[in-house]
Design a protein around this motif. Structure first.
Motif, short mmCIF file in Angstrom:
data_model
loop_
_atom_site.label_atom_id
_atom_site.label_comp_id
_atom_site.label_asym_id
_atom_site.label_seq_id
_atom_site.Cartn_x
_atom_site.Cartn_y
_atom_site.Cartn_z
N UNK A 165 123.99 -21.59 62.82
CA UNK A 165 125.36 -21.11 63.08
C UNK A 165 125.43 -20.55 64.50
N UNK A 166 126.61 -20.51 65.06
CA UNK A 166 126.83 -19.83 66.33
C UNK A 166 126.93 -18.33 66.04
N UNK A 167 126.68 -17.51 67.06
CA UNK A 167 126.77 -16.07 66.82
C UNK A 167 127.10 -15.30 68.09
N UNK A 168 127.71 -14.13 67.90
CA UNK A 168 127.94 -13.17 68.98
C UNK A 168 127.37 -11.84 68.48
N UNK A 169 126.36 -11.32 69.18
CA UNK A 169 125.71 -10.09 68.69
C UNK A 169 125.55 -9.01 69.75
N UNK A 170 126.16 -9.20 70.92
CA UNK A 170 126.07 -8.17 71.97
C UNK A 170 127.42 -7.52 72.24
N UNK A 171 128.37 -8.32 72.65
CA UNK A 171 129.70 -7.78 72.95
C UNK A 171 130.72 -8.90 72.79
N UNK A 172 131.84 -8.57 72.16
CA UNK A 172 132.91 -9.54 72.03
C UNK A 172 133.74 -9.51 73.31
N UNK A 173 133.74 -10.61 74.02
CA UNK A 173 134.54 -10.70 75.25
C UNK A 173 135.96 -11.07 74.88
N UNK A 174 136.91 -10.25 75.28
CA UNK A 174 138.31 -10.49 74.93
C UNK A 174 138.75 -11.91 75.26
N UNK A 175 139.42 -12.56 74.32
CA UNK A 175 139.90 -13.92 74.54
C UNK A 175 138.84 -14.99 74.32
N UNK A 176 137.70 -14.61 73.74
CA UNK A 176 136.62 -15.57 73.53
C UNK A 176 137.08 -16.79 72.74
N UNK A 177 137.99 -16.57 71.79
CA UNK A 177 138.53 -17.68 71.01
C UNK A 177 139.96 -18.03 71.43
N UNK A 178 140.80 -17.01 71.61
CA UNK A 178 142.20 -17.27 71.92
C UNK A 178 142.38 -17.86 73.32
N UNK A 179 141.42 -17.61 74.20
CA UNK A 179 141.47 -18.22 75.53
C UNK A 179 140.25 -19.15 75.66
N UNK A 180 140.20 -20.11 74.74
CA UNK A 180 139.02 -20.96 74.62
C UNK A 180 138.73 -21.75 75.89
N UNK A 181 139.74 -22.15 76.63
CA UNK A 181 139.52 -22.94 77.84
C UNK A 181 138.66 -22.16 78.85
N UNK A 182 138.91 -20.84 78.96
CA UNK A 182 138.10 -20.01 79.86
C UNK A 182 136.67 -19.89 79.35
N UNK A 183 136.54 -19.69 78.04
CA UNK A 183 135.20 -19.60 77.43
C UNK A 183 134.44 -20.90 77.64
N UNK A 184 135.13 -22.01 77.49
CA UNK A 184 134.50 -23.32 77.67
C UNK A 184 134.00 -23.50 79.10
N UNK A 185 134.79 -23.03 80.07
CA UNK A 185 134.38 -23.10 81.48
C UNK A 185 133.11 -22.28 81.70
N UNK A 186 133.07 -21.08 81.10
CA UNK A 186 131.88 -20.24 81.22
C UNK A 186 130.67 -20.91 80.60
N UNK A 187 130.88 -21.56 79.45
CA UNK A 187 129.77 -22.24 78.77
C UNK A 187 129.24 -23.41 79.60
N UNK A 188 130.13 -24.14 80.25
CA UNK A 188 129.69 -25.24 81.13
C UNK A 188 128.85 -24.68 82.28
N UNK A 189 129.30 -23.56 82.86
CA UNK A 189 128.56 -22.92 83.94
C UNK A 189 127.19 -22.46 83.44
N UNK A 190 127.17 -21.88 82.24
CA UNK A 190 125.94 -21.40 81.63
C UNK A 190 124.95 -22.56 81.45
N UNK A 191 125.44 -23.66 80.89
CA UNK A 191 124.57 -24.81 80.65
C UNK A 191 124.05 -25.40 81.97
N UNK A 192 124.91 -25.44 82.98
CA UNK A 192 124.50 -25.96 84.30
C UNK A 192 123.39 -25.09 84.90
N UNK A 193 123.56 -23.77 84.80
CA UNK A 193 122.56 -22.86 85.36
C UNK A 193 121.23 -22.96 84.60
N UNK A 194 121.32 -23.10 83.28
CA UNK A 194 120.09 -23.26 82.49
C UNK A 194 119.34 -24.53 82.89
#
Length: 236
Positions: free
Chosen positions: A93-122
């Motif tokens: 399952x996916x999980x959030x266990x540190x801090x809920x970032x406001x708009x993590x779901x309701x502003x999914x496009x921004x979250x998705x951009x962050x995830x792409x950046x995260x994957x690129x850096x990894x």
């Protein structure tokens, strides 16, 4: 009506302290139907009702998992963070266990951009690309990667909104719950005696402060998810 036997034992729940609510002064009157007694200034949760709603939740996640649905588990209290991560990883399952970032779901496009950046850096880190950069640039990107790992590490493989969200503490994770309500995402939520039982789709009355209580409830749900995933493999 429960369609499967989930081995929900009242004695096991008592040993884990699931029945201990908050002090009688700190309660939500809407929780009255889920409280069985008062003891030394503490409300005692009716474990028969806990077992009933936990069984319903297990049925729901079993069916959803058997149909390939995706789950997000949210629990950011320090003492529960490790249990949340372990349970989620065990059930894929996916999980959030540190801090809920406001708009993590309701502003999914921004979250998705962050995830792409995260994957690129990894990827850059794994292939040694960061080490080929000037030290100052590499240090900045490594700090950024560490930050993204802390807050988005549990959802790094999430490619869209989850189908069901499991919330470990209604008060602590209220923003996450509100986002789910806004988006119409079904929720399963642990509710202590100071919570509103009408907010989540399935509310499980339980002690949300004791690690043993949180772990027991999560383990039952995760077991049902794993069983659901296995059933889809056995019966494609």
């Amino acid at each position: 009506m429960t369609r499967r036997y989930w081995n929900i034992n009242l004695e096991e729940m008592m040993e884990a302290g699931v029945h201990f609510g908050h002090g009688t002064r700190k309660w939500n009157p809407r929780m009255a139907p889920y409280i069985s007694a008062k003891r030394k200034g503490i409300h005692i949760i009716n474990l028969t009702r806990t077992a009933r709603f936990l069984s319903e939740a297990c049925d729901l996640v079993f069916d959803a998992a058997s149909r390939g649905k995706q789950f997000l588990i949210v629990g950011t209290k320090n003492k529960a963070a490790d249990s949340v991560a372990r349970a989620a990883i065990r059930a894929r399952c996916h999980y959030v266990n540190k801090k809920w970032l406001g708009g993590m779901l309701t502003n999914w496009s921004t979250t998705e951009t962050r995830l792409h950046k995260f994957r690129d850096l990894r990827t850059e880190q794994k292939t040694g690309g960061l080490n080929r950069l000037p030290k100052r640039d590499a240090a900045m990107l490594k700090r950024q990667l560490s930050h993204l790992q802390t807050y988005l590490g549990g959802i790094k493989y999430m490619t869209g909104l989850p189908d069901i969200v499991i919330i470990g503490d209604q008060q602590e994770e209220y923003r996450a719950l509100q986002e789910c309500i806004t988006l119409g995402i079904p929720t399963i939520c642990l509710i202590d005696t100071n919570c509103d039982p009408d907010l989540a789709d399935i509310s499980i009355p339980a002690n949300d402060d004791a690690i043993a209580s949180i772990r027991l409830i999560l383990n039952k749900l995760v077991f049902a998810i794993c069983e659901g995933r296995s059933s889809s493999i056995r019966n494609p």
